[in-house]
Design an enzyme around this catalytic site. Structure first.
Site, PDB file in Angstrom:
ATOM      1  N   GLU A  31      -0.523 -18.320  27.460  1.00 50.32           N
ATOM      2  CA  GLU A  31      -1.776 -18.355  26.706  1.00 50.32           C
ATOM      3  C   GLU A  31      -1.401 -18.546  25.243  1.00 50.32           C
ATOM      4  O   GLU A  31      -0.509 -17.867  24.740  1.00 50.32           O
ATOM      5  CB  GLU A  31      -2.520 -17.022  26.921  1.00 50.32           C
ATOM      6  CG  GLU A  31      -3.617 -16.720  25.925  1.00 50.32           C
ATOM      7  CD  GLU A  31      -4.690 -17.802  25.824  1.00 50.32           C
ATOM      8  OE1 GLU A  31      -5.207 -18.232  26.854  1.00 50.32           O
ATOM      9  OE2 GLU A  31      -4.973 -18.232  24.676  1.00 50.32           O
ATOM     10  N   HIS A  70     -24.395 -15.113  37.752  1.00 46.27           N
ATOM     11  CA  HIS A  70     -25.626 -15.812  38.101  1.00 46.27           C
ATOM     12  C   HIS A  70     -25.906 -15.796  39.611  1.00 46.27           C
ATOM     13  O   HIS A  70     -24.973 -15.746  40.401  1.00 46.27           O
ATOM     14  CB  HIS A  70     -25.549 -17.269  37.631  1.00 46.27           C
ATOM     15  CG  HIS A  70     -25.429 -17.418  36.150  1.00 46.27           C
ATOM     16  ND1 HIS A  70     -24.256 -17.149  35.487  1.00 46.27           N
ATOM     17  CD2 HIS A  70     -26.329 -17.768  35.215  1.00 46.27           C
ATOM     18  CE1 HIS A  70     -24.447 -17.350  34.189  1.00 46.27           C
ATOM     19  NE2 HIS A  70     -25.693 -17.723  33.992  1.00 46.27           N
ATOM     20  N   VAL A 126       1.344 -24.854  25.114  1.00 46.21           N
ATOM     21  CA  VAL A 126       1.975 -25.998  25.780  1.00 46.21           C
ATOM     22  C   VAL A 126       1.908 -27.206  24.846  1.00 46.21           C
ATOM     23  O   VAL A 126       0.831 -27.567  24.370  1.00 46.21           O
ATOM     24  CB  VAL A 126       1.292 -26.294  27.126  1.00 46.21           C
ATOM     25  CG1 VAL A 126       1.804 -27.601  27.719  1.00 46.21           C
ATOM     26  CG2 VAL A 126       1.508 -25.137  28.082  1.00 46.21           C
ATOM     27  N   LYS A 145     -34.893 -28.904  35.889  1.00 42.82           N
ATOM     28  CA  LYS A 145     -34.212 -30.145  36.258  1.00 42.82           C
ATOM     29  C   LYS A 145     -32.817 -30.274  35.657  1.00 42.82           C
ATOM     30  O   LYS A 145     -31.862 -30.626  36.305  1.00 42.82           O
ATOM     31  CB  LYS A 145     -35.024 -31.338  35.753  1.00 42.82           C
ATOM     32  CG  LYS A 145     -36.273 -31.613  36.530  1.00 42.82           C
ATOM     33  CD  LYS A 145     -36.859 -32.929  36.023  1.00 42.82           C
ATOM     34  CE  LYS A 145     -38.260 -33.149  36.571  1.00 42.82           C
ATOM     35  NZ  LYS A 145     -38.979 -34.102  35.726  1.00 42.82           N
ATOM     36  N   ARG A 197     -18.570 -24.223  25.634  1.00 43.79           N
ATOM     37  CA  ARG A 197     -18.426 -24.509  27.058  1.00 43.79           C
ATOM     38  C   ARG A 197     -17.524 -25.718  27.261  1.00 43.79           C
ATOM     39  O   ARG A 197     -17.647 -26.712  26.542  1.00 43.79           O
ATOM     40  CB  ARG A 197     -19.799 -24.814  27.665  1.00 43.79           C
ATOM     41  CG  ARG A 197     -20.842 -23.734  27.428  1.00 43.79           C
ATOM     42  CD  ARG A 197     -22.206 -24.210  27.920  1.00 43.79           C
ATOM     43  NE  ARG A 197     -23.249 -23.213  27.740  1.00 43.79           N
ATOM     44  CZ  ARG A 197     -24.001 -23.099  26.641  1.00 43.79           C
ATOM     45  NH1 ARG A 197     -23.823 -23.916  25.623  1.00 43.79           N
ATOM     46  NH2 ARG A 197     -24.935 -22.177  26.560  1.00 43.79           N
ATOM     47  N   SER A 232     -20.474 -22.558  32.495  1.00 42.32           N
ATOM     48  CA  SER A 232     -21.425 -21.759  33.251  1.00 42.32           C
ATOM     49  C   SER A 232     -21.801 -22.487  34.535  1.00 42.32           C
ATOM     50  O   SER A 232     -22.066 -23.687  34.491  1.00 42.32           O
ATOM     51  CB  SER A 232     -22.675 -21.533  32.408  1.00 42.32           C
ATOM     52  OG  SER A 232     -23.625 -20.820  33.145  1.00 42.32           O
ATOM     53  N   CYS A 255     -14.847   3.108  11.527  1.00 37.96           N
ATOM     54  CA  CYS A 255     -13.647   3.352  12.338  1.00 37.96           C
ATOM     55  C   CYS A 255     -12.511   2.379  12.056  1.00 37.96           C
ATOM     56  O   CYS A 255     -11.370   2.659  12.408  1.00 37.96           O
ATOM     57  CB  CYS A 255     -13.987   3.375  13.830  1.00 37.96           C
ATOM     58  SG  CYS A 255     -14.525   1.808  14.512  1.00 37.96           S
TER      59      CYS A 255
END
Lengths: 577, 423
Positions: free
Chosen positions: A114, A132, A255, A333, A398, A425, A533
């Protein structure tokens, strides 16, 4: 040039831009040329999609538009130089981590890389945490299949990984009578997709379920299988369980390229050395097309679709029992998502995300216009929500392909490459099912190289950091007796103890960034946003991880919190000497 | 389980309000306990190392820690118990008694009871998101109080070159402090057309150090990926909306926010105590009793004060009255004080309890705008009971009116009303 290609090119030139050129590459369509705006780029890609080609490779560029380089770790070393592994997973989001966990069942070596300082830094921590029900995807799509399957798997997965989840259901409301006529259409779609539990609610029933919804609501559709959880807690849990079972995770590892022999990937170049994997899994999110390109298998292009999200004070959490969305013609749609109002697993109210095309893959800035629109649009449905309830807002991106479906397959041209790409999603909802499918594909390919067996010792159970504020006094006391630090509250808004923060710092994948601690235990995520904090969390990282305050970062990579010592302090030190 | 201990008065918070409340309640003969969530008493004063505290209360200029020490000493001399690092998880009222659920290291989760409660929880700072700042989210954006903690308690600098948004007092104090400690403060930007902080702080913290103050300006965007790299500043119109076309980019590595304080009243809210939308603190009578019998509020939890001296003053009154209530409660008769939002930011208290023995009331008020030559009048029917001429009245400066209620007959038909007129 084939007839179909000619037709598409003519159409694109006529309707979108006459500087677009099309060609075929393998079984995909490639768009090339220079156009005026980013909207033109995405419009062309969309027009060319699902026209009989496997994918759209959109190489259109915009005059004068500079797209920044990928955010990379600031260092190089040789930690991974020469490392041989059976499987290399690229990407530490929910997809990469869930794959690593499923693969850890087998007696094979798994390494996940990562590029960020922590897991779940991109889309996996920048979404609404919704599992969902599966009504949105088109019947027959990969999205529909994996969403329904993933949703069903969550009850078990959340329990095994000790990630709190609530199957609160979701209510799609509407305010005009014509929606009733759409319901039969939705019912067919829901049944086709395999959704088990949904029904039409009258206005009174909807109101009984969500008493604060606007009087303009004239009814709704209830989906009982919808659930909410913390997407980043889940990602981290998957990764920790993978590690417990022998998988390795290397953060700050990007990478940079690949070497190939004939069609096979022979090695993967990173900032931490050259890795020699038998199989490469592409779970690189918004950069999954770039990884595919390194392997010369770029049959798709990601167009980053951004969404902004609002987070509201927990005080308003009880004004909602579950998730509310609003039905309109466009989201019946289309693929665009209007977002909704979600009561999160931690009882905040989350509003959004909205959805729009833009060229940047890692630009998480927010804008006044979007945030104001979100408030305007959604506060109407739940009028008790007010701008003063907003404690923070953020953006996510996304990883959409032009085909708008997941790519979950072994590469057709690179025998040792498997794609889990274009995951947007309902990616979170689908993750457990996608991971199992990738596991199956990986084992199939890998068994051509060696015999693989299931590990006897595999343990699917992972324990999370205890959440003291959710416990009964008796339970809580047991923990405090054992570790008195659990009785010292550091984050007053979210009631998080010193013990929990230390647990996060010392967790299996150690966490020494402020945002990382926020994601793990929520310290600093409340209404004061860490005002009180933050310095105490800095001190805890300093003491527990032995990192100097000056080196502590918000989110890795040169996001240091502090810039130096005060004059007074440096003089005092001089005097002491 | 050992028996649950019952106190006359439990004070929540050991800052200047809570210490004063505890002290006054004990002096009045109550059995008192002070509960504090942090590990040391003093509240925010611990990090306010500049001076100017105590001019009214002690007739001396003290630093924040010195001022706090005075009260801590007074509290210790009366042997008032203080529970430190102890956090209130919840409160319930059962038959005239408050049952508190608390947590700390030593006792775990435990319960205490009290006949009266004083809420002295102080306030918190508004954040960048609460004032709807946009752009990216790099490191280097801090509220002034957090920056002050880094500098004064930890000896660390939060930035090398910063801008300050908002001209609240802590922001002004931090402009000076950062300059002295080696950071460059490029400017203070205030969306309003008048400064939010005290006039003395504008002079002593900005003008003396040549730090520019830009009124009617705000930050519209933050730029930077790791650390803050720059901010976009825009001029704003009268309704504080940015004017497009006025954007300019200022390079800096930090943003310090001083954009207002909000009373912390989550505990009050959990008890269903009614809050004043103007102060964001509880609605109270002249004894600082809230809408719930037996619960008192004081200090910055009640309304944000400009001077700590007033915070202590309100704590002492709340403590004294809580102590009286604990031993002898009476049926209140609350009559609201009429005021208007047009002239006043707020007025505290919002009620007079006509059946209380306490016939001396102090009315605190803040003007909504800067005005010259105005008269503030308090009347009861046609009867003017107080008036004060202000040659200039400013929102940052809290004003107070002392009233003797013994000769005023206040009732539902004849309420106190505070008004502002020219003159």
């Amino acid at each position: 040039m084939s007839k179909q290609l000619k037709k598409i090119e003519a159409e694109l030139r006529k309707n979108i831009s006459n500087s677009i050129e099309c060609r075929e590459w393998r079984n995909s369509i490639v768009l090339e040329g220079k156009v005026e705006s980013w909207d033109t780029v995405t419009a062309a890609g969309k027009k060319a999609a699902n026209r009989g080609y496997k994918g759209v490779v959109n190489k259109l560029t915009v005059k004068g538009l500079e797209i920044p380089q990928i955010n990379s770790p600031s260092f190089t070393d040789t930690t991974l130089q020469g490392k041989k592994v059976d499987v290399l997973v690229i990407g530490g989001g929910i997809i990469g981590c869930s794959i690593a966990r499923e693969l850890s069942k087998w007696d094979i070596s798994v390494l996940l890389v990562e590029k960020e300082e922590d897991l779940a830094m991109h889309a996996s921590s920048r979404n609404d945490g919704m599992i969902h029900p599966g009504i949105e995807p088109k019947p027959g799509s990969k999205k529909a299949y994996f969403n329904i399957k993933g949703n069903e798997m969550y009850t078990k997965i959340a329990q095994e990984l000790d990630v709190p989840m609530r199957r609160s259901g979701s209510l799609v409301v509407y305010d005009s009578y014509w929606v009733k006529f759409i319901y039969p259409y939705l019912k067919i779609r829901g049944n086709k997709n395999g959704i088990k539990d949904f029904r039409l609610l009258s206005r009174a029933e909807a109101k009984a379920r969500e008493q604060w919804i606007s009087d303009s609501v004239s009814g709704g559709i209830l989906f009982n299988t919808t659930a909410v959880l913390s997407p980043y807690k889940l990602t981290i849990a998957y990764a920790e369980n993978a590690m417990m079972n022998g998988a390795e995770i290397s953060l700050n590892t990007i990478v940079l390229g690949m070497k190939k022999h004939k069609n096979d990937i022979t090695s993967v170049l990173t900032n931490r050395g050259e890795i020699f994997p038998r199989i490469v899994i592409n779970a690189a999110g918004v950069y999954s097309d770039k990884i595919a390109e390194m392997a010369e298998d770029n049959f798709f292009t990601i167009h980053p679709r951004k969404g902004q999200v609002l987070l509201l004070d927990k005080k308003k959490g009880s004004m909602l029992t579950s998730v509310i969305g609003k039905l309109s013609i466009t989201n019946v749609k289309g693929t665009t998502k209007g977002g909704g109002i979600v009561r999160t697993i931690e009882d905040n109210i989350l509003v959004g995300p909205d959805s729009y095309e833009q060229p940047y893959r890692e630009d998480y800035s927010t804008s006044r216009e979007n945030i104001e629109n979100l408030m305007k649009k959604h506060f109407e449905i739940l009028p008790i929500l007010k701008p003063s309830d907003v404690i923070t807002y953020f953006a996510g991106i996304r990883a959409a392909t032009y085909e708008e479906d997941f790519i979950i397959e072994a590469s057709e041209y690179v025998p040792n490459l498997i794609h889990a790409a274009g995951i947007q999603s309902p990616g979170l909802a689908s993750a457990p099912a996608i991971a199992e499918e990738i596991e199956r594909l990986t084992c199939k390919v890998l068994s051509q190289y060696k015999q693989i067996n299931k590990k006897q010792s595999w343990n699917p159970i992972r324990k999370g950091i205890p959440e003291l504020h959710k416990m009964t006094p008796e339970e809580r006391n047991k923990y405090i007796k054992q570790r008195p630090d659990y009785g010292v509250i550091v984050c007053r808004c979210e009631e998080i103890s010193k013990g929990e923060i230390i647990d996060a710092i010392k967790s299996p994948i150690p966490c020494v960034t402020i945002d990382g601690i926020k994601r793990r235990v929520r310290a600093g995520l409340g209404r004061c946003q860490g005002g009180f904090c933050l310095p105490n969390v800095v001190k805890l990282i300093q003491n527990e991880a032995g990192i100097k305050a000056i080196e502590i970062t918000k989110k890795g990579n040169a996001s240091n919190l502090l810039t130096g010592e005060t004059k007074t302090d440096s003089i005092a030190k001089e005097v002491k000497k | 389980m050992s028996e649950i201990k019952t106190y006359d008065v439990i004070v929540l918070g050991a800052g200047p309000a809570g210490l004063a409340a505890g002290y006054a309640a004990k002096q009045a003969g109550a059995d008192v306990l002070i509960v504090e969530r942090e590990d040391r008493a003093g509240g925010i004063l611990k990090q306010c190392i500049h001076d100017g505290f105590g001019i009214i209360r002690f007739k001396q200029k003290l630093t924040g820690p010195e001022y706090a020490e005075r009260y801590i000493k007074m509290v210790n001399e009366l042997s008032i118990p203080m529970l430190m690092s102890t956090f209130v998880l919840g409160i319930q009222k059962n038959n005239e008694l408050f049952e508190l659920q608390l947590v700390n290291k030593k006792n775990g989760v435990f319960a205490l009871r009290a006949r009266a409660l004083v809420l002295a929880n102080g306030c918190r700072e508004r954040t960048s998101k609460q004032v709807f700042i946009h752009g990216s989210r790099p490191a280097g954006i801090y509220t002034a109080g957090t920056a002050q903690y880094f500098v004064n308690i930890m000896g660390m600098l939060p930035c090398k070159e910063c801008v300050i948004l908002g001209s609240g007092d802590i922001g002004l104090i931090m402009a000076r402090r950062l300059t002295l400690e080696g950071s460059k403060v490029l400017g203070v930007y205030e969306a309003k057309s008048t400064p939010s902080g005290l006039a003395r702080n504008i002079v002593q913290c900005l003008e003396d150090y040549n730090i520019p103050l830009y009124l009617s300006h705000t930050i519209t965007r933050i730029i930077g990926s790791g650390r803050v790299e720059a901010v976009e500043i825009s001029k704003v119109d009268e309704s504080m909306k940015p004017i497009s076309g006025t954007e300019q980019v200022v390079k800096c590595d930090g943003v310090i926010l001083s954009v207002g304080l909000v009373p912390e009243n989550e505990i009050a809210e959990s008890l269903d105590i009614k809050l004043d939308p103007n102060t964001k603190g509880p609605l109270v009578d002249q004894n600082f009793m809230t809408t719930m019998e037996g619960v008192f509020s004081c200090g910055n939890a009640l309304h944000v004060n400009d001077l700590v001296d007033y915070v202590s003053e309100s704590g002492e009154l709340a403590g004294l009255q809580a102590s009286r209530y604990a031993r002898n409660s009476h049926n209140r008769n609350l009559i609201e004080i009429k005021s208007n939002n047009r002239d006043f930011l707020y007025v505290v208290p919002q009620y007079i309890d006509t059946s209380s023995d306490n016939k001396s009331a102090v009315i605190y008020y803040r003007s909504r705008d800067v005005k010259q030559n105005v008269k503030v009048i308090i009347r009861c029917g046609y009867n003017i009971v107080y008036q004060n001429k202000h040659s200039v009245i400013r929102p940052p400066e809290m004003e107070k009116a002392e009233l003797d209620l013994s000769n005023i007959s206040i009732n539902q038909d004849c309420k106190l009303e505070i008004i502002m007129t020219e003159g």
